[in-house]
Motif scaffolding. Structure first.
Motif, PDB file in Angstrom:
ATOM      1  N   LEU A  52       0.815  -1.216   0.000  1.00  0.00           N
ATOM      2  CA  LEU A  52       0.000   0.000   0.000  1.00  0.00           C
ATOM      3  C   LEU A  52       0.847   1.264   0.000  1.00  0.00           C
ATOM      4  O   LEU A  52       0.476   2.264  -0.617  1.00  0.00           O
ATOM      5  CB  LEU A  52      -0.967  -0.008   1.180  1.00  0.00           C
ATOM      6  CG  LEU A  52      -2.073  -1.063   1.100  1.00  0.00           C
ATOM      7  CD1 LEU A  52      -2.880  -1.094   2.394  1.00  0.00           C
ATOM      8  CD2 LEU A  52      -2.976  -0.811  -0.095  1.00  0.00           C
ATOM      9  N   VAL A  53       2.008   1.230   0.676  1.00  0.00           N
ATOM     10  CA  VAL A  53       2.875   2.408   0.682  1.00  0.00           C
ATOM     11  C   VAL A  53       3.354   2.732  -0.739  1.00  0.00           C
ATOM     12  O   VAL A  53       3.440   3.900  -1.123  1.00  0.00           O
ATOM     13  CB  VAL A  53       4.051   2.256   1.683  1.00  0.00           C
ATOM     14  CG1 VAL A  53       5.056   1.206   1.218  1.00  0.00           C
ATOM     15  CG2 VAL A  53       4.723   3.595   1.917  1.00  0.00           C
ATOM     16  N   ASN A  54       3.626   1.709  -1.532  1.00  0.00           N
ATOM     17  CA  ASN A  54       4.034   1.913  -2.927  1.00  0.00           C
ATOM     18  C   ASN A  54       2.891   2.533  -3.736  1.00  0.00           C
ATOM     19  O   ASN A  54       3.114   3.423  -4.557  1.00  0.00           O
ATOM     20  CB  ASN A  54       4.485   0.588  -3.555  1.00  0.00           C
ATOM     21  CG  ASN A  54       4.997   0.777  -4.968  1.00  0.00           C
ATOM     22  OD1 ASN A  54       5.640   1.769  -5.277  1.00  0.00           O
ATOM     23  ND2 ASN A  54       4.719  -0.182  -5.830  1.00  0.00           N
ATOM     24  N   LEU A  55       1.668   2.072  -3.508  1.00  0.00           N
ATOM     25  CA  LEU A  55       0.521   2.658  -4.205  1.00  0.00           C
ATOM     26  C   LEU A  55       0.347   4.130  -3.825  1.00  0.00           C
ATOM     27  O   LEU A  55       0.045   4.972  -4.674  1.00  0.00           O
ATOM     28  CB  LEU A  55      -0.756   1.871  -3.909  1.00  0.00           C
ATOM     29  CG  LEU A  55      -0.830   0.479  -4.537  1.00  0.00           C
ATOM     30  CD1 LEU A  55      -2.049  -0.274  -4.032  1.00  0.00           C
ATOM     31  CD2 LEU A  55      -0.851   0.575  -6.054  1.00  0.00           C
ATOM     32  N   LYS A  56       0.587   4.447  -2.563  1.00  0.00           N
ATOM     33  CA  LYS A  56       0.504   5.845  -2.129  1.00  0.00           C
ATOM     34  C   LYS A  56       1.571   6.673  -2.843  1.00  0.00           C
ATOM     35  O   LYS A  56       1.277   7.772  -3.331  1.00  0.00           O
ATOM     36  CB  LYS A  56       0.670   5.948  -0.619  1.00  0.00           C
ATOM     37  CG  LYS A  56       0.571   7.378  -0.132  1.00  0.00           C
ATOM     38  CD  LYS A  56       0.642   7.494   1.358  1.00  0.00           C
ATOM     39  CE  LYS A  56       0.549   8.971   1.733  1.00  0.00           C
ATOM     40  NZ  LYS A  56       0.322   9.162   3.146  1.00  0.00           N
ATOM     41  N   HIS A  57       2.791   6.162  -2.929  1.00  0.00           N
ATOM     42  CA  HIS A  57       3.874   6.881  -3.622  1.00  0.00           C
ATOM     43  C   HIS A  57       3.573   7.052  -5.109  1.00  0.00           C
ATOM     44  O   HIS A  57       4.053   7.999  -5.729  1.00  0.00           O
ATOM     45  CB  HIS A  57       5.216   6.169  -3.438  1.00  0.00           C
ATOM     46  CG  HIS A  57       5.752   6.271  -2.044  1.00  0.00           C
ATOM     47  ND1 HIS A  57       5.899   7.458  -1.370  1.00  0.00           N
ATOM     48  CD2 HIS A  57       6.162   5.303  -1.191  1.00  0.00           C
ATOM     49  CE1 HIS A  57       6.385   7.233  -0.168  1.00  0.00           C
ATOM     50  NE2 HIS A  57       6.545   5.935  -0.022  1.00  0.00           N
ATOM     51  N   ARG A  58       2.795   6.146  -5.668  1.00  0.00           N
ATOM     52  CA  ARG A  58       2.398   6.249  -7.090  1.00  0.00           C
ATOM     53  C   ARG A  58       1.241   7.224  -7.285  1.00  0.00           C
ATOM     54  O   ARG A  58       0.813   7.438  -8.411  1.00  0.00           O
ATOM     55  CB  ARG A  58       2.041   4.869  -7.626  1.00  0.00           C
ATOM     56  CG  ARG A  58       3.270   3.960  -7.775  1.00  0.00           C
ATOM     57  CD  ARG A  58       2.940   2.554  -8.241  1.00  0.00           C
ATOM     58  NE  ARG A  58       2.043   2.520  -9.374  1.00  0.00           N
ATOM     59  CZ  ARG A  58       1.279   1.479  -9.684  1.00  0.00           C
ATOM     60  NH1 ARG A  58       1.302   0.390  -8.937  1.00  0.00           N
ATOM     61  NH2 ARG A  58       0.486   1.515 -10.736  1.00  0.00           N
ATOM     62  N   GLY A  59       0.718   7.796  -6.210  1.00  0.00           N
ATOM     63  CA  GLY A  59      -0.303   8.829  -6.333  1.00  0.00           C
ATOM     64  C   GLY A  59      -1.721   8.399  -6.025  1.00  0.00           C
ATOM     65  O   GLY A  59      -2.653   9.203  -6.134  1.00  0.00           O
ATOM     66  N   ASP A  80      -6.852  -6.098   7.962  1.00  0.00           N
ATOM     67  CA  ASP A  80      -5.424  -5.753   7.898  1.00  0.00           C
ATOM     68  C   ASP A  80      -5.158  -4.724   6.797  1.00  0.00           C
ATOM     69  O   ASP A  80      -4.372  -3.792   6.988  1.00  0.00           O
ATOM     70  CB  ASP A  80      -4.579  -6.999   7.653  1.00  0.00           C
ATOM     71  CG  ASP A  80      -4.526  -7.920   8.867  1.00  0.00           C
ATOM     72  OD1 ASP A  80      -4.895  -7.479   9.985  1.00  0.00           O
ATOM     73  OD2 ASP A  80      -4.119  -9.087   8.694  1.00  0.00           O
ATOM     74  N   LEU A  81      -5.793  -4.911   5.655  1.00  0.00           N
ATOM     75  CA  LEU A  81      -5.621  -3.959   4.558  1.00  0.00           C
ATOM     76  C   LEU A  81      -6.145  -2.574   4.946  1.00  0.00           C
ATOM     77  O   LEU A  81      -5.494  -1.557   4.704  1.00  0.00           O
ATOM     78  CB  LEU A  81      -6.334  -4.458   3.302  1.00  0.00           C
ATOM     79  CG  LEU A  81      -5.679  -5.622   2.579  1.00  0.00           C
ATOM     80  CD1 LEU A  81      -6.662  -6.286   1.623  1.00  0.00           C
ATOM     81  CD2 LEU A  81      -4.438  -5.147   1.832  1.00  0.00           C
ATOM     82  N   LYS A  82      -7.311  -2.558   5.571  1.00  0.00           N
ATOM     83  CA  LYS A  82      -7.922  -1.285   5.964  1.00  0.00           C
ATOM     84  C   LYS A  82      -7.059  -0.573   7.006  1.00  0.00           C
ATOM     85  O   LYS A  82      -6.832   0.639   6.907  1.00  0.00           O
ATOM     86  CB  LYS A  82      -9.326  -1.529   6.502  1.00  0.00           C
ATOM     87  CG  LYS A  82     -10.034  -0.257   6.906  1.00  0.00           C
ATOM     88  CD  LYS A  82     -11.448  -0.523   7.371  1.00  0.00           C
ATOM     89  CE  LYS A  82     -12.029   0.784   7.869  1.00  0.00           C
ATOM     90  NZ  LYS A  82     -13.331   1.061   7.465  1.00  0.00           N
ATOM     91  N   LEU A  83      -6.576  -1.294   7.995  1.00  0.00           N
ATOM     92  CA  LEU A  83      -5.728  -0.687   9.033  1.00  0.00           C
ATOM     93  C   LEU A  83      -4.466  -0.079   8.425  1.00  0.00           C
ATOM     94  O   LEU A  83      -4.081   1.044   8.768  1.00  0.00           O
ATOM     95  CB  LEU A  83      -5.366  -1.714  10.105  1.00  0.00           C
ATOM     96  CG  LEU A  83      -6.477  -2.098  11.068  1.00  0.00           C
ATOM     97  CD1 LEU A  83      -6.046  -3.270  11.945  1.00  0.00           C
ATOM     98  CD2 LEU A  83      -6.882  -0.903  11.919  1.00  0.00           C
ATOM     99  N   SER A  87      -3.554   3.899   8.158  1.00  0.00           N
ATOM    100  CA  SER A  87      -2.324   4.397   8.788  1.00  0.00           C
ATOM    101  C   SER A  87      -1.495   5.229   7.807  1.00  0.00           C
ATOM    102  O   SER A  87      -0.709   6.078   8.218  1.00  0.00           O
ATOM    103  CB  SER A  87      -1.488   3.239   9.350  1.00  0.00           C
ATOM    104  OG  SER A  87      -0.799   2.560   8.313  1.00  0.00           O
ATOM    105  N   LEU A  88      -1.691   4.994   6.521  1.00  0.00           N
ATOM    106  CA  LEU A  88      -0.988   5.751   5.476  1.00  0.00           C
ATOM    107  C   LEU A  88      -1.801   6.956   4.991  1.00  0.00           C
ATOM    108  O   LEU A  88      -1.365   7.681   4.097  1.00  0.00           O
ATOM    109  CB  LEU A  88      -0.683   4.836   4.287  1.00  0.00           C
ATOM    110  CG  LEU A  88       0.294   3.696   4.552  1.00  0.00           C
ATOM    111  CD1 LEU A  88       0.284   2.699   3.398  1.00  0.00           C
ATOM    112  CD2 LEU A  88       1.692   4.260   4.774  1.00  0.00           C
TER     113      LEU A  88
END
Length: 141
Positions: A52-59, A80-83, A87-88
């Motif tokens: 998910l952090v990579n998806l956030k960095h991709r915009g 787990d995915l939602k948490l 958090s991001l």
């Protein structure tokens, strides 16, 4: 002459009928649903919390999980995915689509999720196929 008048009246009635909003094909669509742009959705296969952090960095700012919970033993839980997404600072939606197909509730939930956000969306399921079908169903609205 009388036949021409009758024909003209008939044609006028047909034109009014065809172009009247009350009889339009679009009148059958639920107009209470907001208009959404399916082009802001990117579709892909299963995502894991660490990705998910990579998806956030991709915009991406919105994550939509289209997998039913427990579809496979190895899939991460929606919790787990939602948490991790939250958090991001990502918006997270769970709109499970059955392998049997898309239903009206799926489409309505996607429309409402998109209407409540304006950011780029990443939607996923096991392979991406159901998410893509759900995305494409918006083009038919």
């Amino acid at each position: 002459m009388k036949d021409k008048v009758l024909l003209s009246s008939f044609l006028a009635a047909v034109i009014v009928f065809v172009f009247s909003p009350a009889f339009s094909v679009t009148a059958s669509i639920d107009e209470s649903l907001p208009t959404v742009n399916p082009e802001r959705i990117t579709v892909g296969p299963q995502v894991y919390p660490a990705q998910l952090v990579n998806l956030k960095h991709r915009g991406f700012s919105v994550i939509i999980n289209n997998r039913p919970e427990g579809e496979e033993e190895t899939q991460p839980s929606t919790k787990d995915l939602k948490l991790e997404a939250e958090s991001l600072g990502l918006d997270f939606y769970h709109i499970p689509v059955s392998p049997l197909g898309i239903n009206k509730e799926n489409i309505d939930a996607l429309v409402n999720a998109l209407a409540s956000t304006s950011a780029p969306v990443f939607a996923f399921c096991r392979s991406g196929t159901r998410s893509n079908k759900l995305k494409n169903s918006l083009r038919e609205l």
